[in-house]
Design a protein around this motif. Structure first.
Motif, short mmCIF file in Angstrom:
data_model
loop_
_atom_site.label_atom_id
_atom_site.label_comp_id
_atom_site.label_asym_id
_atom_site.label_seq_id
_atom_site.Cartn_x
_atom_site.Cartn_y
_atom_site.Cartn_z
N ARG A 6 0.89 -1.22 0.17
CA ARG A 6 0.07 0.02 0.00
C ARG A 6 0.82 1.13 -0.07
O ARG A 6 1.71 1.21 0.80
CB ARG A 6 -1.12 -0.09 1.30
CG ARG A 6 -1.78 -1.04 1.21
CD ARG A 6 -2.81 -1.00 2.66
NE ARG A 6 -3.60 0.33 2.72
CZ ARG A 6 -4.26 0.67 3.57
NH1 ARG A 6 -4.32 -0.24 4.70
NH2 ARG A 6 -4.88 1.84 3.63
N ASN A 9 0.38 7.57 2.65
CA ASN A 9 -0.60 8.65 2.33
C ASN A 9 0.52 9.92 2.11
O ASN A 9 1.72 9.93 2.92
CB ASN A 9 -1.41 9.02 3.44
CG ASN A 9 -2.53 7.79 3.53
OD1 ASN A 9 -2.86 7.52 2.66
ND2 ASN A 9 -2.81 7.84 4.83
N LYS A 11 1.15 13.69 2.65
CA LYS A 11 1.00 14.62 3.50
C LYS A 11 1.87 15.83 3.06
O LYS A 11 2.98 15.86 3.00
CB LYS A 11 1.34 14.41 4.92
CG LYS A 11 0.56 13.27 5.62
CD LYS A 11 0.82 12.87 6.87
CE LYS A 11 0.10 11.83 7.47
NZ LYS A 11 0.45 11.44 8.96
#
Length: 426
Positions: A6, A9, A11
């Motif tokens: 995965r 994220n 940021k």
């Protein structure tokens, strides 16, 4: 466990909260800026003197004076100075630029009491031994001769000369004869005139104890090296009437290209948005100049654009090296990219990509106590503080395509650029 299938994220960088340096004044009036940051027991101390090329009377005077400070004092030989710093795992660096001569030391904080007596002697009582001077001159002369064979060096020197004028301090017009003509007496005079407490500022960064101010006061805070700060001279910028210059070098493998123009400096309102514009033009690997001239045309391995801010002005330079058969085509493509920024708005996707790149560089440039110290120095010279970087963050986040196009119209007109090409004639 981290799931490596995965993507993490993304940021965005947050608005920075930068520590403000504490200001302390030594007994003799030297201002000291204390920037406490980092987790390691190490600190950097910069002694900064207004003693750059702007102040010198003859070529090489400022650079060679600065270099000679570690070549012997009343209490230590050059070898002993090096031995003391090596034994304590400390690093001594001396360097000068257009406006400052700097003596910088990086050390574990616990070793500072043992290093300060040597630093004090170096700052106050350098003796400029003739034998060390002659060795240093010969070494610098040989390095200069080698560097001066490179087309990129010849090109940059000529560009600075035609932008600012041959007699201007920002012109890099040193010649081999300047090394032969340099007199030791002129270095001693420069040292006495500019390396004293009345012309000094100190920056301390990292982790340091409360005793550092006592050390500074004890060793450099006295009246025994007092002096009057000289009024800075003023110099007129006299740009060349000729905007296209060729330097022939028959044995060159490639040709160097430098094209640029006078620009604003850090305290101008347009400086920060111009940083974004210049990044789009040639400030990162996916810039327009790289995408066109390297990736599509294959004329060069690399090309870049930089916005340089000096104490009294600034300039933009586009730099590359190409095969001599590609010189004219490369210049034509540079002109096209300048014109395109003037005529068309930057697309949303490209602007977003540049924002992300600049935010990453922004975080990196402020990472760690020494990076913070350098960032402080970069703006302090212009009477600015860390608020400059907060404004830069806001500029990166909020600048719009319309503003960039207007800046391009104002500053990137190809007709305002000077161009130097050095290399073999086609």
């Amino acid at each position: 466990m981290i799931d490596r299938n995965r993507q993490p994220n993304i940021k965005p960088a947050e608005r920075p909260e930068l520590p403000s340096p504490d200001k302390f004044v030594l007994d003799n009036g030297i201002p000291v800026y204390l920037l406490k940051a980092g987790n390691q027991d190490v600190c950097r101390i910069d002694f900064m003197f207004r003693a750059g090329t702007w102040e010198q009377q003859v070529p090489l005077q400022s650079a060679m004076t600065n270099a000679m400070l570690q070549e012997g004092t009343s209490g230590y030989s050059s070898g002993q100075i090096a031995e003391v710093f090596d034994f304590h795992g400390a690093y001594l660096q001396l360097y000068s630029d257009q406006h400052f001569g700097t003596v910088s030391v990086i050390s574990l904080s616990k070793h500072l009491p043992r290093l300060f007596p040597v630093l004090e002697d170096l700052l106050k009582r350098s003796v400029f031994p003739r034998s060390e001077f002659e060795t240093l001159i010969e070494r610098r002369k040989q390095r200069f001769s080698l560097e001066n064979e490179k087309v990129k060096v010849l090109c940059q020197k000529k560009l600075s000369e035609i932008l600012f004028g041959k007699e201007h301090p920002y012109s890099q017009s040193v010649t081999l004869s300047d090394f032969k003509n340099l007199n030791l007496r002129t270095l001693i005079d420069f040292y006495k005139d500019f390396y004293h407490s009345g012309n000094c500022e100190v920056l301390v960064a990292g982790q340091f104890g409360t005793g550092v101010t006592d050390l500074l006061n004890r060793h450099v805070g006295g009246s025994d090296w007092a002096g009057m700060k000289k009024t800075a001279a003023s110099f007129e910028i006299i740009s060349s009437a000729e905007k296209q210059i060729r330097i022939g070098k028959p044995d060159a493998i490639q040709s160097a290209i430098r094209t640029g123009r006078i620009m604003v400096k850090k305290d101008h309102p347009d400086y920060l948005p111009l940083q974004v514009l210049v990044t789009i033009l040639g400030g990162y690997f996916s810039s327009r100049l790289m995408s066109n001239i390297r990736e599509e045309k294959g004329f060069t391995y690399g090309i870049g654009a930089s916005l340089i801010s000096l104490g009294e002005t600034g300039y933009l330079v586009i730099a590359t090296e190409v095969d001599r058969t590609y010189v004219e085509d490369t210049l034509a493509e540079i002109k096209k990219e300048l014109e395109k920024l003037c005529l068309e708005k930057v697309g949303k996707e490209e602007l977003g990509r540049v924002r992300q790149y600049l935010l990453g560089e922004f975080v990196r440039d402020l990472d760690g106590p020494f990076a913070l110290a350098q960032s402080f120095r970069d703006v302090h010279e212009f009477g600015l503080g860390f608020g400059f970087y907060e404004k830069y963050y806001d500029t990166i986040m909020n600048i719009q395509a319309e503003q960039l196009q207007q800046l391009a119209v104002t500053y990137l007109n190809p007709e305002s650029f000077y161009t130097v090409v050095a290399g073999k004639e086609p």
